[in-house]
Design an enzyme around this catalytic site. Structure first.
Site, PDB file in Angstrom:
ATOM      1  N   HIS A  59      14.231 -14.315 -17.841  1.00  0.00           N
ATOM      2  CA  HIS A  59      14.557 -13.306 -18.861  1.00  0.00           C
ATOM      3  C   HIS A  59      15.207 -12.103 -18.173  1.00  0.00           C
ATOM      4  CE1 HIS A  59      12.497 -14.641 -22.650  1.00  0.00           C
ATOM      5  NE2 HIS A  59      12.305 -15.643 -21.802  1.00  0.00           N
ATOM      6  N   LYS A 116       8.055 -17.672 -33.809  1.00  0.00           N
ATOM      7  CA  LYS A 116       7.399 -16.497 -34.403  1.00  0.00           C
ATOM      8  C   LYS A 116       6.787 -16.886 -35.735  1.00  0.00           C
ATOM      9  CE  LYS A 116       8.940 -13.529 -31.280  1.00  0.00           C
ATOM     10  NZ  LYS A 116       8.183 -12.645 -30.435  1.00  0.00           N
ATOM     11  N   ASN A 166       0.802  -1.234   0.000  1.00  0.00           N
ATOM     12  CA  ASN A 166       0.000   0.000   0.000  1.00  0.00           C
ATOM     13  C   ASN A 166       0.828   1.275   0.000  1.00  0.00           C
ATOM     14  OD1 ASN A 166      -2.427  -1.188  -0.192  1.00  0.00           O
ATOM     15  ND2 ASN A 166      -2.864  -1.209   2.008  1.00  0.00           N
ATOM     16  N   SER A 175      16.857 -12.185 -24.527  1.00  0.00           N
ATOM     17  CA  SER A 175      15.855 -12.130 -25.591  1.00  0.00           C
ATOM     18  C   SER A 175      15.427 -10.701 -25.854  1.00  0.00           C
ATOM     19  CB  SER A 175      14.647 -12.948 -25.112  1.00  0.00           C
ATOM     20  OG  SER A 175      13.624 -12.904 -26.050  1.00  0.00           O
ATOM     21  N   HIS A 207       9.241 -16.158 -17.638  1.00  0.00           N
ATOM     22  CA  HIS A 207       9.055 -15.051 -18.568  1.00  0.00           C
ATOM     23  C   HIS A 207       8.537 -13.852 -17.772  1.00  0.00           C
ATOM     24  CE1 HIS A 207       8.675 -13.089 -22.346  1.00  0.00           C
ATOM     25  NE2 HIS A 207       8.977 -14.181 -23.014  1.00  0.00           N
TER      26      HIS A 207
HETATM   27  C1  CAP Z   1      11.459 -11.608 -28.438  1.00  0.00           C
HETATM   28  C2  CAP Z   1      10.181 -11.786 -27.633  1.00  0.00           C
HETATM   29  C3  CAP Z   1      10.502 -11.842 -26.140  1.00  0.00           C
HETATM   30  C4  CAP Z   1      10.858 -10.527 -25.502  1.00  0.00           C
HETATM   31  C5  CAP Z   1      11.065 -10.688 -24.051  1.00  0.00           C
HETATM   32  C6  CAP Z   1       9.156 -10.696 -27.927  1.00  0.00           C
HETATM   33  O1  CAP Z   1      11.242 -11.599 -29.800  1.00  0.00           O
HETATM   34  O2  CAP Z   1       9.628 -13.004 -27.999  1.00  0.00           O
HETATM   35  O3  CAP Z   1       9.378 -12.307 -25.500  1.00  0.00           O
HETATM   36  O4  CAP Z   1      11.990 -10.029 -26.079  1.00  0.00           O
HETATM   37  O5  CAP Z   1      11.667  -9.564 -23.541  1.00  0.00           O
HETATM   38  O6  CAP Z   1       8.006 -11.031 -28.133  1.00  0.00           O
HETATM   39  O7  CAP Z   1       9.472  -9.516 -27.891  1.00  0.00           O
HETATM   40  P1  CAP Z   1      12.351 -10.999 -30.756  1.00  0.00           P
HETATM   41  P2  CAP Z   1      12.445  -9.681 -22.166  1.00  0.00           P
HETATM   42  O8  CAP Z   1      13.601 -11.817 -30.596  1.00  0.00           O
HETATM   43  O9  CAP Z   1      11.769 -11.128 -32.133  1.00  0.00           O
HETATM   44  O10 CAP Z   1      12.589  -9.589 -30.363  1.00  0.00           O
HETATM   45  O11 CAP Z   1      13.377 -10.836 -22.293  1.00  0.00           O
HETATM   46  O12 CAP Z   1      13.138  -8.371 -22.053  1.00  0.00           O
HETATM   47  O13 CAP Z   1      11.429  -9.907 -21.107  1.00  0.00           O
END
Ligand code: CAP
Length: 456
Positions: free
Chosen positions: A319, A164, A109, A366, A285
């Protein structure tokens, strides 16, 4: 004496308090019209007692648990609070400590106090007696290195990809994309929103993924890893997804890792996964975390704090961002985030933490990383003992995912050999083709690349 003064003692230091308290470092700005010192007294009072008024219910036992502000620097806004260990919550189940209770005290809080314009938690320190009440990771990156046949203390970069596009691919296409990446890389991870969508139901996708992995293992003679996302709202649903994955991968459970969002689904989801699936690598994540951790945000807590918490909770990997070398927010100076989770003793922005032998968490790197950006990232970090999770950097390579994976492996090799990237590209076609794949990055990182690589 003003009531708020009871909660301030600026004659104390980190050393005086560290053994019996959780220490917390904040940057605080009082709201307009509020004096710094009075505000930090109110902040400390609210932190421990949940109110700022003197109470008729107060007694000596409760007073012994006062949170004390022991450092205050109006010029920088730095405030340090000491939380007596008696304030913290422990499980009925097994006596272990709870991060939910911890966060409730440190960033509960007080985040909404009217007297405070902004307050952000940047670091904390736990004494041994409290730290060891957290489980920490059961499984570490050593398990992946062992599976991949590498040195188990420093096995180098695990070349991984995040599937992706993050949504839309049907089961066959997902399994094919993973297979193509595995032909050149080590690990494929679901992207964070990939779950049980109608176009790719888990019951269909997981068996195809397991088949692809076996095929890639057979064809390359190398072990491969799949990290399945089991993030959802309900622990029973998480268990069901995990069971489905375990059944699909029953021929090679060593190849299966799990992936949970430690921010959106929170500490309970991560803890649940770590406890139920303790023999497996659990990736944490953090989609959406920047809403509170962004360096531009003056409230909440920092990415450093979120990451340190993930090790306490038991994440095998978390991450950690790309420290300004990828496409997400970050800075070269974020390196301590990766060090704090991977060392037995490490310095944070305000405190040095001794982990007393708690298992380490691995950095998962990432966010916009590709073969061209990777070498400078490695140069800043100083080692490659982490998991790379490239999305666009893998599936955006113009020659496809296998070439994408090989280009990333080659980028690590280029850095390890301290080779000149243009010379290295001459004998490494996938790395060379990364320049054409990511031209905008090539123009910035390697101006002159077209002439050097004969692409003018
Ligand atoms: C990376 C990614 C990751 C984020 C995570 C995205 O894709 O899949 O989840 O980068 O960020 O959706 O952005 P790209 P963090 O490699 O295509 O950028 O590790 O900073 O939490």
């Amino acid at each position: 004496m003003d009531h708020a003064d009871r909660f301030i003692n600026l004659s104390l230091s980190d050393t005086d308090l560290a053994a019996g308290h959780v220490l917390a470092a904040y940057i605080l700005t009082p709201a307009e019209g509020h004096d710094f010192l009075t505000t930090i007294g109110q902040f400390a009072a609210e932190s421990g007692r949940g109110t700022q008024v003197p109470l008729t219910t107060d007694d000596e036992a409760a007073r012994a648990l006062d949170v004390i502000a022991y450092q205050a620097e109006p010029s920088t806004g730095l405030v340090k609070l000491a939380f007596p260990l008696g304030l913290f919550d422990f499980n009925l189940l097994d006596g272990k400590a709870s991060i939910t209770g911890f966060l409730n005290l440190l960033v509960g809080n007080t985040q909404g106090m009217g007297e405070i314009a902004a307050v952000k938690l940047h670091d904390f320190h736990l004494p041994n007696t409290y730290l060891t009440r957290f489980k920490g990771p059961s499984t570490t990156i050593a398990k992946h290195w062992q599976h991949l046949g590498r040195d188990q203390s420093a096995g180098g970069m695990i070349t991984g990809a995040i599937l992706k596009p993050k949504l839309g691919l049907h089961p066959e296409a997902l399994a094919e994309a993973a297979y193509q990446f595995w032909l050149g890389g080590d690990l494929v991870e679901n992207d964070q929103p990939q779950g049980n969508q109608s176009f790719a139901p888990l019951k269909t996708t997981l068996p195809l993924m397991a088949k692809s992995l076996l095929r890639a293992q057979d064809e390359t003679g190398e072990a491969k890893i799949f990290s399945v996302n089991i993030t959802c709202d309900d622990p029973a649903e998480m268990d069901m997804r995990a069971e489905l994955a375990l059944s699909a991968f029953k021929a090679n459970p060593e190849s299966l890792a799990f992936h949970v969002d430690a921010y959106l689904a929170g500490p309970m989801a991560l803890t649940h996964a770590c406890r139920r699936l303790r023999r497996h690598f659990i990736s944490a994540h953090r989609a959406g975390h920047a809403a509170i951790t962004s360096a531009r945000s003056t409230r909440g807590y920092s990415a450093f704090v979120l990451t340190k918490i993930a090790r306490l909770l038991g994440a095998s990997g978390i991450h950690t961002g790309t420290m300004g070398f990828g496409r997400m927010e970050g800075d070269e100076a974020d390196r301590p985030i990766a060090c704090m989770i991977a060392q037995d003793r490490a310095k944070g922005p305000y405190f040095e933490q001794d982990w007393h032998g708690m298992n380490r968490s691995a950095a998962i790197v990432s966010g916009g990383i590709n073969a061209l950006r990777l070498p400078s990232f490695l140069q800043n970090l100083g080692h490659s003992d982490f998991i790379l999770a490239a999305g666009g950097g893998a599936f955006g390579h113009i020659d496809g995912p296998t070439a994408g994976a090989l280009s990333l492996r080659q980028a690590e090799a280029c850095w390890l050999e301290r080779a000149d990237p243009f010379d290295f590209a001459k004998d490494h076609p996938e790395f060379a083709r990364a320049f054409l794949s990511f031209e905008a990055d090539a123009d910035i990182i390697h101006p002159g690349w077209r002439a050097a690589l004969g692409q003018a």
